[in-house]
Design an enzyme around this catalytic site. Structure first.
Site, PDB file in Angstrom:
ATOM      1  N   ASP A   1     -14.627 -46.655 -10.868  1.00  0.00           N
ATOM      2  CA  ASP A   1     -14.637 -46.661  -9.418  1.00  0.00           C
ATOM      3  C   ASP A   1     -15.994 -47.389  -8.805  1.00  0.00           C
ATOM      4  OD1 ASP A   1     -16.622 -44.813 -10.136  1.00  0.00           O
ATOM      5  OD2 ASP A   1     -16.093 -43.080  -9.104  1.00  0.00           O
ATOM      6  N   SER A   2     -16.886 -47.754  -9.751  1.00  0.00           N
ATOM      7  CA  SER A   2     -17.744 -48.803  -9.621  1.00  0.00           C
ATOM      8  C   SER A   2     -17.316 -50.118  -9.058  1.00  0.00           C
ATOM      9  CB  SER A   2     -18.928 -48.853 -10.539  1.00  0.00           C
ATOM     10  OG  SER A   2     -17.980 -49.298 -11.865  1.00  0.00           O
TER      11      SER A   2
ATOM     12  N   ASP B   1     -11.049 -44.334 -13.868  1.00  0.00           N
ATOM     13  CA  ASP B   1     -11.621 -43.211 -12.988  1.00  0.00           C
ATOM     14  C   ASP B   1     -10.838 -42.503 -11.941  1.00  0.00           C
ATOM     15  OD1 ASP B   1     -14.193 -42.670 -14.012  1.00  0.00           O
ATOM     16  OD2 ASP B   1     -15.104 -44.632 -12.913  1.00  0.00           O
TER      17      ASP B   1
ATOM     18  N   LYS C   1     -10.701 -40.579 -16.380  1.00  0.00           N
ATOM     19  CA  LYS C   1     -12.212 -40.183 -16.310  1.00  0.00           C
ATOM     20  C   LYS C   1     -12.364 -39.306 -15.113  1.00  0.00           C
ATOM     21  CE  LYS C   1     -15.910 -42.495 -15.872  1.00  0.00           C
ATOM     22  NZ  LYS C   1     -16.694 -41.959 -14.994  1.00  0.00           N
TER      23      LYS C   1
ATOM     24  N   GLU D   1     -15.503 -36.893 -13.279  1.00  0.00           N
ATOM     25  CA  GLU D   1     -16.838 -36.796 -13.116  1.00  0.00           C
ATOM     26  C   GLU D   1     -17.012 -34.899 -12.807  1.00  0.00           C
ATOM     27  OE1 GLU D   1     -19.249 -38.823 -10.212  1.00  0.00           O
ATOM     28  OE2 GLU D   1     -18.589 -40.793 -10.861  1.00  0.00           O
TER      29      GLU D   1
ATOM     30  N   GLU E   1     -24.667 -39.880 -18.554  1.00  0.00           N
ATOM     31  CA  GLU E   1     -25.243 -40.704 -17.612  1.00  0.00           C
ATOM     32  C   GLU E   1     -26.617 -40.211 -17.402  1.00  0.00           C
ATOM     33  OE1 GLU E   1     -24.843 -43.910 -14.020  1.00  0.00           O
ATOM     34  OE2 GLU E   1     -23.081 -42.748 -14.611  1.00  0.00           O
TER      35      GLU E   1
END
Length: 288
Positions: free
Chosen positions: A51-52, A90, A119, A121, A187
């Site tokens: 999503d970056s 993501d 993925k 979070e 991270e």
């Protein structure tokens, strides 16, 4: 250590064998077809449609601006360009916080767009979602430590520096493994904590700002290529001075256009005079 050959797209089971064989795993973010084509011909193991991408490609200040439509579009482009790579996408901000049904629909869109895994979070509050997805046959990668979707509450800072924080992250990692995740990303955590978690878990631990003692590493593509000048976190290494290289190419193109040296005759299409029959003028047609 014997190196496992990559003759076809990797699977979660093969990644765990990499860990068991102490073979390090490389992962890069990727968001578009052009870079995916290059990555597909590289030795990189995994591609993360992060999503970056809404920051690196669209200029948003953080990842909370991503939605499932954006992620699906980027995932499809990467899947077209890198059919031989294992692709993780993501789950965007809040997509896994609106109940199991909504999370399944979002995951379904990403898988149908070409992702091989998703993925997610964090873990607190969506354990049931993760469990349901893994039991539905969708490979899930967890993400602990600094979770960028929580920027408004956590900020961008190292996590797990105190004993209590470290113990919490360690327990969360164990819980993600128990819920069926095949891997987790750690991270911005202290390297010793990351080492302990990697040794504690049977599943793969990928680090970003988590030191060298994990099972693999991930970097944002544009960071790794040195294309970003405004920010360089401690853990980022530029493997290319991409900004200067590309800027120089832009300027060379501009100068060639300005000077008239581009395009040359070899770069232009010419008329074949021998096969060209001149059409009659209107006056000649009337005379005839």
């Amino acid at each position: 250590m014997s190196v496992i050959s990559k003759k076809q797209k990797l699977t979660p089971d093969q990644l765990i064998k990499y860990k068991q064989n102490q073979q390090k795993i490389s992962m890069l973010t990727c968001y578009d077809y052009s870079f995916a084509c290059i990555a597909n011909q590289s030795d990189v193991d995994l591609l993360l449609v992060g999503d970056s991408g809404v920051m690196t490609l669209l200029g948003h200040p953080d990842t909370t601006h991503a939605n499932v439509e954006m992620m699906s579009m980027m995932t499809k482009a990467v899947a077209f360009g890198a059919p031989d790579k294992f692709i993780i996408a993501d789950m965007p901000f809040l997509s896994h916080r609106q109940g199991i049904s909504h999370a399944v629909q979002c995951a379904d869109k990403l898988i149908k767009a070409g992702a091989n895994a998703i993925k997610i979070e964090g873990i607190d509050g969506h354990q049931e979602v993760i469990s349901h997805l893994t039991q539905s046959g969708i490979p899930v990668m967890g993400h602990l430590g600094l979770t960028p979707q929580s920027v408004h509450s956590l900020g961008y800072k190292v996590q797990g520096k105190t004993f209590d924080q470290a113990q919490k992250i360690k327990q969360q990692a164990l819980d993600l493994q128990h819920l069926g995740c095949f891997s987790i990303v750690l991270e911005c955590v202290p390297d010793q904590l990351a080492k302990e978690i990697a040794e504690l878990l049977d599943i793969v631990v990928i680090g970003i700002g988590a030191g060298a003692f994990v099972d693999g590493q991930v970097l944002v593509l544009q960071d790794m290529l040195g294309m970003t000048q405004h920010m360089k976190p401690k853990f980022v290494r530029h493997f290319l001075d991409g900004f200067s290289c590309i800027q120089a190419a832009f300027n060379q193109y501009h100068q060639a256009v300005q000077s008239g040296t581009y395009p040359t005759n070899q770069e232009s299409y010419t008329l074949d005079i021998s096969n060209h029959k001149q059409s009659k003028t209107p006056k000649e047609v009337v005379s005839a």
